[in-house]
Structure formats: C-alpha cells, structure tokens
Design an enzyme around this catalytic site. Structure first.
Site, short mmCIF file in Angstrom:
data_model
loop_
_atom_site.label_atom_id
_atom_site.label_comp_id
_atom_site.label_asym_id
_atom_site.label_seq_id
_atom_site.Cartn_x
_atom_site.Cartn_y
_atom_site.Cartn_z
N TYR A 1 0.83 -1.20 0.00
CA TYR A 1 0.00 0.00 0.00
C TYR A 1 0.86 1.24 0.00
O TYR A 1 2.06 1.21 0.29
CB TYR A 1 -0.91 0.03 1.23
CG TYR A 1 -0.15 0.24 2.52
CD1 TYR A 1 0.40 -0.83 3.20
CD2 TYR A 1 0.01 1.53 3.06
CE1 TYR A 1 1.10 -0.63 4.37
CE2 TYR A 1 0.72 1.72 4.22
CZ TYR A 1 1.26 0.65 4.88
OH TYR A 1 1.96 0.84 6.04
N PHE B 1 2.70 9.63 3.33
CA PHE B 1 3.09 9.45 4.74
C PHE B 1 3.54 8.03 5.04
O PHE B 1 4.11 7.77 6.09
CB PHE B 1 1.98 9.89 5.69
CG PHE B 1 0.71 9.07 5.59
CD1 PHE B 1 -0.34 9.52 4.81
CD2 PHE B 1 0.57 7.87 6.27
CE1 PHE B 1 -1.51 8.78 4.70
CE2 PHE B 1 -0.59 7.13 6.17
CZ PHE B 1 -1.63 7.58 5.38
N ASP B 2 3.30 7.13 4.13
CA ASP B 2 3.71 5.75 4.43
C ASP B 2 3.58 4.90 3.16
O ASP B 2 2.70 5.14 2.34
CB ASP B 2 2.80 5.16 5.52
CG ASP B 2 3.32 3.83 6.03
OD1 ASP B 2 4.48 3.50 5.75
OD2 ASP B 2 2.56 3.13 6.73
N ILE C 1 -6.98 0.83 10.83
CA ILE C 1 -8.04 1.83 10.85
C ILE C 1 -9.31 1.26 10.22
O ILE C 1 -9.24 0.36 9.38
CB ILE C 1 -7.61 3.14 10.14
CG1 ILE C 1 -7.15 2.84 8.71
CG2 ILE C 1 -6.52 3.84 10.91
CD1 ILE C 1 -6.91 4.08 7.89
N TYR D 1 -7.89 8.37 11.48
CA TYR D 1 -7.31 8.72 12.78
C TYR D 1 -8.05 9.82 13.52
O TYR D 1 -7.55 10.34 14.52
CB TYR D 1 -5.83 9.08 12.61
CG TYR D 1 -5.00 7.85 12.33
CD1 TYR D 1 -4.75 6.92 13.34
CD2 TYR D 1 -4.50 7.59 11.07
CE1 TYR D 1 -4.01 5.79 13.10
CE2 TYR D 1 -3.77 6.44 10.81
CZ TYR D 1 -3.52 5.54 11.83
OH TYR D 1 -2.80 4.41 11.60
N PHE E 1 -5.50 6.13 -0.03
CA PHE E 1 -4.66 4.93 -0.09
C PHE E 1 -4.74 4.25 -1.44
O PHE E 1 -5.81 4.23 -2.07
CB PHE E 1 -5.13 3.90 0.95
CG PHE E 1 -4.77 4.25 2.35
CD1 PHE E 1 -3.49 4.05 2.83
CD2 PHE E 1 -5.74 4.77 3.20
CE1 PHE E 1 -3.17 4.37 4.14
CE2 PHE E 1 -5.42 5.10 4.50
CZ PHE E 1 -4.14 4.89 4.98
#
Lengths: 457, 607
Positions: free
Chosen positions: A57, A67-68, A87, A113, A130
């Site tokens: 992902y 961010f990731d 999440i 979040y 995502f």
C-alpha cells in the site's frame, strides 16, 4: 511545475475521481470510505474476517504528501482482517477486495485517525488516500500447525473466550466432502465435546472464539476423528472435515486463581475420573485435557496444610503418570519423558514413571538411556517381568543398530573399493593408491550413502 | 651507566636471548617456559620504557612465527602501559604501534581471548577508556577469523556490555554533557564496532543466505541488551542547547541496526499473540521474559521519542496500538525507578492521545491488563515519592477515563472504587461520576449507564460507610465530601417527578446506610477530638515536660516528637474537617427535606 506541485495535482486528480465516481462502501452509507477499483482481481475470492491478509500500500495526505508506503520498506504489510488492528476504513475496504486487486480508497477522518490524528505523521481530522494491492490472504491457522484453519463469517462480540471447562451452547454443521453429516444445537463442556460426538478440534477452536461468532473450521485428521474415524457419521479413518460453528453463548469455567485449595482438590478427583474414562475409550487428547487441569490447578499451589499437600501430591503424581501414558499413545515422546521426569521429581523411585520413561526413550531410539530406566525399575521391583523383557529388547535393538552400522560401513568399504578399483584400473592401476583413496572416501562419506548398500544384503 | 639503564638493557638482552633461541625452532617445539620468558622479558621492556626496541623485535621478519604464537601474551602489559601514559606521550604512540603490530601478526584466536580478558578485568573509571582502546583491535581480529565469527562477536559484545552496565547512567543534562565516565561516548563507539558485522548480515539477507542467522541473532541480542542498559534508565528527551544528545544518538543507532537486520517491526510487535502477524521473520529465539524490559523501551523510543517511527507502518488503529503497548506500559509501571516510571507514563499517555474521546470500546476492559493498568496508575499516584510523577499519573488516569465509551467508564469507575483503597482516589472517581451524570442529563441520550437502575447500583458503592458509624472519618474525608457533593447535586438537579437518576428511589436506603451513620460518626469523632484537645490543654498547663504518647518512625529514622503546640494544631484541623463535613451534610438534608415537603404539599394539593 515543481515535483511538489506535480504530486499535489496528481493527488488532486485521484481524490476528485474518488469523490465523483467512488463507490461508498460503508455499511452506514455515509460516504466515509469511497473506493475505485484500479485493477480487477484475478480470482473471485475475497478475504474473510480473521484472515491473514498480505497487502502492499501507499498512503497520502490530502496535500498529496506520502506518509507511508510498504514498498519503501520492501516488504508486504500483513494483518488480521476485521479485528480492529487497522483503521476502520481498511477493515471495511480490504474486505471488499479480490485477490490481486488494486484499488484506491478515500477515507474520512472518522474512518481513519479522527480528530486526535496520529503523531507525528497524521494531523488532526485528516482525510487519507490509499492505494492498496491485495497480494494474498489465508485462513487463520489457529495453532500454527495447519491442523485447524478458521474463517470467520460473522465476528463475535468482545474479547473474552470460553476456556477449558467452560459450558458452551453452539450450533454446528459438519461436512465431509460435500456431504453434511451433522447438524444440531448442542450444549457441552469445552474439552468434553467427545461425549457428544464432537471432535477435539472444535473444543480447541472454541477457546479462540467469541460470543456470537459464526465461523468455518477446517480440521485436519488429527483434530477430527483421527484414525478411528466415526462410523456413526460414516466417516472413514484420517478424514479431513469442515464444520460451520456458531457460538451462541458460554459461561466460563473458574480459572485456577479463582478457586481455593479445597475446591481444587475436589475438582481434581472429578476430572481424574473423567480423564480415565476417556483414556479407556482411547480418546487420548481428551484425556490429556482432563489430566492437564490437575496440573494447572495444583502444580503451583502453595501454603497447603499437611493433609492437603499429601492429597495434592498424589493427584499430581497420578496426573503426570497418566499424561505420560497418553503422550506415549499420541506418539509425543518428548512430552511423555517430560511428564515422567515430573512424576519422578515427586517420587524418584516410581516404578511406572521409570517404566514409561524407558518406553518413551526406547521409542525415541535412545536405547542406552532406556535400558538404564528399565534397570532402575528392576532395582525398585525385581519381580517386574515386563521390564526384564524390555531390557532384552534394548540390548537387541542396540545390537541390531550396531550391526546395521557395521554392515553399512562394510558395504561401503566394499563398494568404494570396487568403484575405486575400477576407476583406478581405467587409469593407471596401483594397489597402494586404491587403498588410500578408499580410506579417504570412507572418512568423507557419512551415513548418507548408507541406505543404498543395505539393499544388497 | 645508571642502574635503571642497565636494568633496561638487561631486559632487552633477555628478550633477544629468548627470541634468538626460538627463531630456529619450529612452532610446535615452543615450550611453555619459552612463552613465559617471552612474556616476562617483553613486559620488562615495556615497564622500563624500551618500547621502541620491543617494537623492533616484533617487526623483525625473522620473528614472525614467534610473534604469531606468543604475541598475545603482551596485551596485558601493553594495555596497562598505554593507560598510564598521557594522550600525547611518544611512548604511548609507540605502544599503540606495538598493539597494532600484534593485531596484524598474532594468532587471532588467542589474541581475541587476550583482548577480551583485558576488557573483563577493567573496572571503574578505566572501563570506558579500556573498551574504547580495544574496540578497533577487537574488530580487526574478529574480521580475520574465519568461521565462528558470530560466536566471537556475541562474546565480545556481551563482555563489553556487561562491563559497561556496572557504570551509572548519566541522567541530568549536566551529567550527560560532562559524561564523566565516557559512557555515552563508549556506547557510540561500540556501535561503530558492530558496523561491519551488520553490513555482513545485510549482505547475506540480500543474497538470502541463511548461514549467518547466528550472527544476526547475536546482533539482535546486543540491541535488546542495549535497550535495557543504558537506554531504559536513561533520560532521552531532547535537551536544549545540546545539538546531539549522545544517548538519543545511541538509541537511533540501535534502532538503525534493528532495521538493517530486519528485526525492527517484529520486535515492536513481538509480544503475546501479535507476533504471529510477522511469521516471515524468525524473531526471538531468545528468552522472552528476559527481553520484556528491552521491548518496552523500544516501544517508548518509537512512539514517544519518534525514533524510527518513519519506518513503522502508519495504518494500525489507535486502539490496537494501545492494546499492544499496554503490555509494555504494565512492565514499566511495575518498576519503581523514576526514569522507568516516567517512560511508562509517557508511553501510556502517548497511546491515549492517539484516541478520540469516548472512542475506546468497553470490551477492551476484558483484557486483564486494561484493568491492571488503572490500578498501576493508582499505585503510582498514591505511593510514588516523586510529586511530578504522581501528578502525571493522575492526568493519565483522567485521560484513560475520557477515552472509554460510557459503558467502559462505568466499568472502570466501579473497578476503581472497589480496588483503590485510597480515599483521595475514590473522591476523584466520585467527582468523575458526577461529571458523567451531568453529561447524561444534559445530553438526554446515551444515558443508560449514568441514569436509572445501572446508576443506582454504582451509587450503592458511593453512598456507603464501610464500617458504619465507626468508619475513620478523617481518613475517608475526601471520599465522604465527594459523595455528599454528589448527593447534593443529584437532589438539586433531578426532581422527584422525573427521577431520571433514580436517586429518589434509593433515598431511604442512602439515609439509612450513609447519612445517619455519618451523623453518629461525626458526633462521636467530634466528641472524641474535643475531649482530646481539652486533655492536651490541661496537660500543657500541668507539665511542660510532656511525655509523648507515641513516636513516628519514617524509614527507620525516628521523627522528632511533635510539640504539644503542633499536636493541638493537628487536632484542631481535624475538628475543622468534621465541621466542614457536617455543614455539607446539613445542607444536603435540608435540601432533601424541602424537596420532599414540596412534593407532599403538591400531592395534598392534588387530593
């Protein structure tokens, strides 16, 4: 255009597409998670609750900032689906994916979040984007031995599970191949399902289920009806079974720390009896559960009165001896030896303990150690004929073993000698060299060649 | 020729003699006494300051075999000399050169043991210096070893850490800056020592060679050990005016190693059943009980200090993170050291801050450690001698309460009332209950837990005197005051018509079990204390040489006796507390009376 701007505008486009065309996949239809499939999956199957899923992902904030990404870490991300580990948007989103699918998700903060954010990367009230690829998924392997695979159809409530000895009410349907062989509501005690023609795998799986859970369990033969099969249901030996189970309700059995010594001793007598019944019927796994309870209750019990500690010790000794016997039958010899060791810790000259350890060691091919045990038996009780004959067996086996080794080596020498002689003969035969080559070969070749020559004998 | 000089020359002669004799021998013919003579002579040369000559002997090509076999014997005197010279001393330089030659020429296996022996024997102020001196030689020697490298690396690292762990960890900013025993400096030097071995593991992972699994395990052990010492006890917050906090730097390096060897994420998630998510890694053959402290520290570094968080998946749900970290929090809060407790509180707080208020499901309380965590907090806030930590603990408890859903709050309150055994905490919980009732009444929804029959059963815990009229009212004053305040609030807010809270249903019971015995208790206590005061006053008039009734001992030391004046003060303040309770009690009773009267009047009116 700078790269920052480029990523931002790409991000904007993706977000816009999701807002316009994305499918709302939330159960409440509140547009909290929107999804677009970017690449269709190659199989029709979707993961189920509790499945271990493997994904790659990439996550971005609304401003396009990444961010990731699991690809940056160079390894897929693995989690259990539908268990609240990730999440909310993911538990919902990944469950809709097919194997091999790539999709985009747009997640409102309530599904990510929230207002708290996640320091230091996710600010408060952030909408997240995502891209997810579902690489693979598999049912949950409950005991990491492939024996029980669970796939959850409906998640249960809360986090507490029935324990051994809990009273459960379940609905179950048993399948053997395509044939449904069992379907009923039943109430029983976990660990004693056998009394109701329920295989041990169900007992074991129930300890990992929650109230209201509805799941499919795939049982290997060991956790099913085993070698004996179940003629009553028309099930042959070593059959693989599937069960659909719903845990309707349960009442936990008292944990060890909730019981006082008196209660433990009373219960010990009862479960010992139960264990013995199972043992006599050849239900060794079930018997292990019963005897195991005695150990868990009494092994660490301190501060007993003299009378109590005597009773406790005698229960423990019996439990360890019987467990050893069960493990012998279940062919778990190491565990059998462990139990004997514990029994002998309580009573170092215990005849049965020594004998059973000898048996276990004999079956583990530790002839010398086994012989020692049987000799100790004879020291304790010179009349023990079985031990005498076991010693003979040990000696015979040792001898056989040695002989086999000798034969292997003998054959090896001969064979090498022949082969080498042939090789040397084809070149420039010299007797001395042949000999040397043979001995070198002998040193270098261990047992691996051993099996071959045996056939010649 | 002075005596000194002649002694020195003698030493060199002795060395030459033994060397010459051995030059012609094959190495297998060296005798034990040759080793001895060589060592003694070499040591003498060093002590007499003839390092240059010794260096010459060692560098001599003809002596290669001798140095290879016997060289390691010189490590001990060499290290001793080097440590005794000043930094810029030529002699020191020469000795270092000798050490360097030995590393090049001696048999690595024996030299390794020789070096480790030196590290093992060092102590106190020399620890760091010795280790830093020998790290480079040690590394070179291990790299020269073929095979069995992992064992040597492991042995070296554990020997080093064992020695270091005897040193105190600098804690305050000044201590860290001064780094008197060079601990921080030494830790970072040890990281450099591991670099080539880490690289090797990384290289092998790429070619998927599994042969070096052992080396990886040794490095993992080293990381876990470092997390336990010095990092667990260290103060790791960023410091002002210090560009790079040396121990933070060290923490970063350790996490770097974990990342490189692919054990970072498995380590963070290694507890309990959670590690089954990461079955692709062969993490933790090592004893789990041994590493709970280390793993807790690791979690702290990642989540509180953000060291390595960039490499951590940002996809886990906040409640799952809390659940995983709860195990670490539990470990940390069970300790008593200030630095460790502070870490536990920080980690707990951090995980809670990731959650929205009211979002934590009450089902989490089914995990045993979600309950014990609250009890651990109570323990810290009531028993810890450090005020900051007590305050922080209370803040975290409030945060914890805030995060739970209504049912969770309810369960937590009930549990705290039953288990805290501390009037202050109980009073605090009662205050919280009042706030929740207030919210429930205002919202008019989601109120099934703080209204009606569920509330009643909670109030049963609040409105009670455990030992009836004999309850120590002074001891329980916090709780009693909070309970009375709550009762007053309920009677004012909720009228008998609506009876949303159910307070009117239980009023008779409350009066019977709480208010009445409280009255009796107050009267008794007041009478007792008044009598005591009177007594004191009379005594004071009678004799000034007051014989004390009791003495107080704190941690073995007898406290000075209270003066009669102080005793009186204490008694008066007790009386004051009773007066306070009494006045609130009176107010509550008055309110009840008025309300009941109003209702009966109304009823009469209706009739």
């Amino acid at each position: 255009m700078t790269t920052d701007e480029a990523t931002k505008s790409e991000g904007d486009a993706q977000t816009a597409a999701l807002v316009e065309q994305g499918e709302d996949i939330t159960p409440n239809q509140d547009r909290g998670v929107l999804k677009i499939v970017k690449r269709k999956g190659n199989e029709d199957a979707s993961p189920m609750i509790g499945d271990k899923v493997y994904v790659h992902y990439k996550g971005k904030l609304a401003n396009g900032k990444k961010f990731d990404s699991s690809r940056d870490r160079n390894e897929p991300f693995i989690f259990s689906l539908g268990k609240g580990q990730v999440i909310k948007a993911w538990d919902i989103g990944v469950a809709t994916m097919k194997k091999g699918e790539i999709c985009h998700l747009l997640c409102k903060p309530e599904y990510a979040y929230g207002s708290a954010g996640s320091t230091p990367k996710i600010p408060s009230n952030a909408t997240l984007f995502f891209e997810i690829e579902l690489l693979d998924f598999k049912g949950e392997d409950l005991f990491e031995d492939g024996g029980i695979i669970r796939r959850i159809k409906k998640k249960g409530e809360g986090y507490s599970n029935p324990n051994e000895g809990a009273t459960v009410e379940i609905h179950l349907e048993g399948f053997y191949g395509d044939r449904k062989f069992d379907s009923r509501d039943v109430k029983f005690v976990v660990g004693e399902g056998e009394d109701h023609d329920i295989p041990i795998g169900i007992d074991k799986a129930l300890e990992k289920m929650q109230r209201g859970e509805h799941c499919i369990l795939y049982l290997g033969p060991r956790y099913g009806f085993g070698e004996a099969g179940k003629p009553k249901f028309g099930i042959e030996a070593n059959a693989e079974l599937a069960y659909e189970v719903t845990l309707k309700r349960f009442e936990k059995a008292k944990e060890s720390w909730e019981m006082d010594t008196k209660e433990k001793l009373e219960q010990a007598a009862i479960v010992k009896e139960k264990g013995t019944v199972y043992f006599k019927e050849g239900k060794y796994m079930q018997a292990v559960i019963q005897y195991g309870k005695i150990v868990s209750w009494l092994e660490m019990e301190y501060g007993l009165s003299e009378r109590e500690s005597k009773a406790s010790e005698s229960f423990l000794l019996a439990a360890f001896l019987n467990l050893a016997m069960c493990y012998l039958k279940l062919r778990e010899y190491t565990k059998a030896v462990e139990c004997c060791d514990k029994a002998l810790g309580l009573d170092q000259d215990n005849e049965k303990g020594l004998y059973r350890r000898g048996e276990a060691r004999l079956l583990m091919n530790e002839f010398e150690l086994a012989k020692c045990d049987f000799q100790r038996v004879l020291e304790v009780n010179p009349q023990n004929k079985a031990a005498k004959s076991q010693i003979t067996v040990c000696q015979k086996k040792t001898k056989e073993h040695n002989e086999r080794d000798r034969r292997i080596y003998a054959n090896m020498f001969k064979k090498f000698a022949e082969r080498d002689a042939k090789e040397e003969a084809s070149r420039n035969p010299g007797e001395k060299d042949v000999e040397k080559a043979t001995s070198e070969k002998r040193l270098k070749t261990p047992m691996s060649e051993g099996k071959e020559p045996e056939e010649h004998v | 020729m002075s005596e000194e000089q002649s002694k020195g020359i003698m030493a060199i002669d002795e060395l030459q003699a033994i060397v010459q004799r051995c030059q012609i021998l094959e190495e297998k013919h060296f005798r034990a006494e040759d080793f001895n003579l060589f060592q003694v002579a070499g040591q003498k040369c060093l002590e007499e300051g003839y390092a240059a000559q010794l260096l010459e002997v060692i560098q001599n090509e003809k002596n290669k075999v001798i140095v290879k076999n016997m060289g390691w014997n010189l490590v001990c005197p060499l290290v001793r000399c080097i440590l005794s010279y000043q930094q810029e001393d030529d002699k020191r330089e020469r000795c270092l050169k000798i050490l360097d030659q030995l590393v090049q020429l001696s048999n690595p296996k024996e030299l390794l043991l020789g070096l480790l022996e030196q590290i093992e024997q060092t102590s106190g102020e020399q620890t760091s210096e010795t280790i830093m001196l020998l790290l480079q030689p040690l590394q070179t020697v291990i790299l020269k070893l073929h095979g069995k490298k992992s064992y040597s690396v492991g042995l070296s690292l554990s020997t080093i850490l064992n020695q270091l762990s005897l040193l105190p960890v600098p804690y305050t900013k000044d201590q860290i800056q001064e780094d008197k025993l060079h601990l921080c400096q030494c830790c970072n030097a040890v990281v450099d020592f591991t670099k080539p071995f880490v690289d090797e593991v990384v290289k092998n992972m790429k070619t998927s060679e599994s042969g070096e699994k052992e080396l990886k395990e040794e490095l993992l052990k080293f990381c876990l050990k470092s997390l336990k010492y010095p990092l667990l006890t260290a103060q790791l917050d960023q410091l002002e005016d210090i560009e790079e906090h040396p121990l933070r730097h060290f923490a970063g390096e350790i996490i770097g190693i974990l990342l490189d060897i692919g054990e970072f994420i498995p380590a963070v998630f290694s507890h309990g059943s959670h590690n089954q998510n990461w079955d692709n890694s062969e993490f933790l053959d090592i004893d789990r009980n041994d590493s709970v402290d280390s793993l807790a520290c690791l979690s702290y570094l990642v989540f509180v200090q953000y060291i390595g968080i960039d490499c951590f998946p940002m996809i886990f749900s906040p409640s799952y993170l809390l659940q995983c970290n709860m195990l670490h929090v539990e470990v940390l809060l069970k300790r008593t050291e200030e630095s460790i407790l502070a870490k536990g509180l920080d980690l707990f707080e951090n995980c809670l801050l990731r959650l929205d208020n009211n979002s934590l499901l009450h089902q989490y309380l089914e995990f045993r450690n979600f309950i014990t965590a609250s009890q651990d907090l109570v323990k810290v806030m009531t028993l810890c001698p450090i005020e900051d930590l007590r305050k922080k603990s209370l803040n975290v408890l409030q945060l914890y309460i805030d995060k739970f859903d209504t049912e969770g709050k309810y369960t937590l309150f009930r549990c705290l009332l039953k288990t805290s055994n501390h009037a202050g905490v109980e009073g605090y919980v009662v205050q919280n209950i009042k706030n929740q009732i207030d919210l429930s009444l205002k919202r008019g929804q989601d109120n099934q837990w703080f209204t009606g029959h569920r509330l009643i059963s909670l109030l049963d815990e609040v409105f009670c005197l455990p030992e009836g009229a004999e309850t120590d009212l002074l001891q329980s004053s916090d709780r009693i005051m909070a309970a009375l305040n709550l009762l007053r609030y309920l009677v004012i807010k909720d009228n008998e018509h609506d009876n949303q809270t159910g307070v009117w249903t239980i009023l008779t019971k409350v009066t019977q079990n709480f208010l009445k015995p409280l009255h009796t208790g107050l009267n008794m206590s007041k009478a007792h204390y008044e009598a005591e005061i009177k007594n004191k006053k009379e005594n004071r008039q009678e004799s000034h040489t007051s014989n004390t009734v009791c003495s107080v001992t704190v941690s073995g030391e007898k406290m000075p006796n209270m003066s009669a004046e102080m005793q009186l003060q204490v008694l008066h303040s007790a009386l004051f507390t009773f007066d306070l309770i009494e006045s609130v009690l009176a107010r509550v009773e008055e309110l009840i009376e008025v309300k009941i009267k109003a209702v009966t009047d109304e009823n009469i009116g209706v009739k």
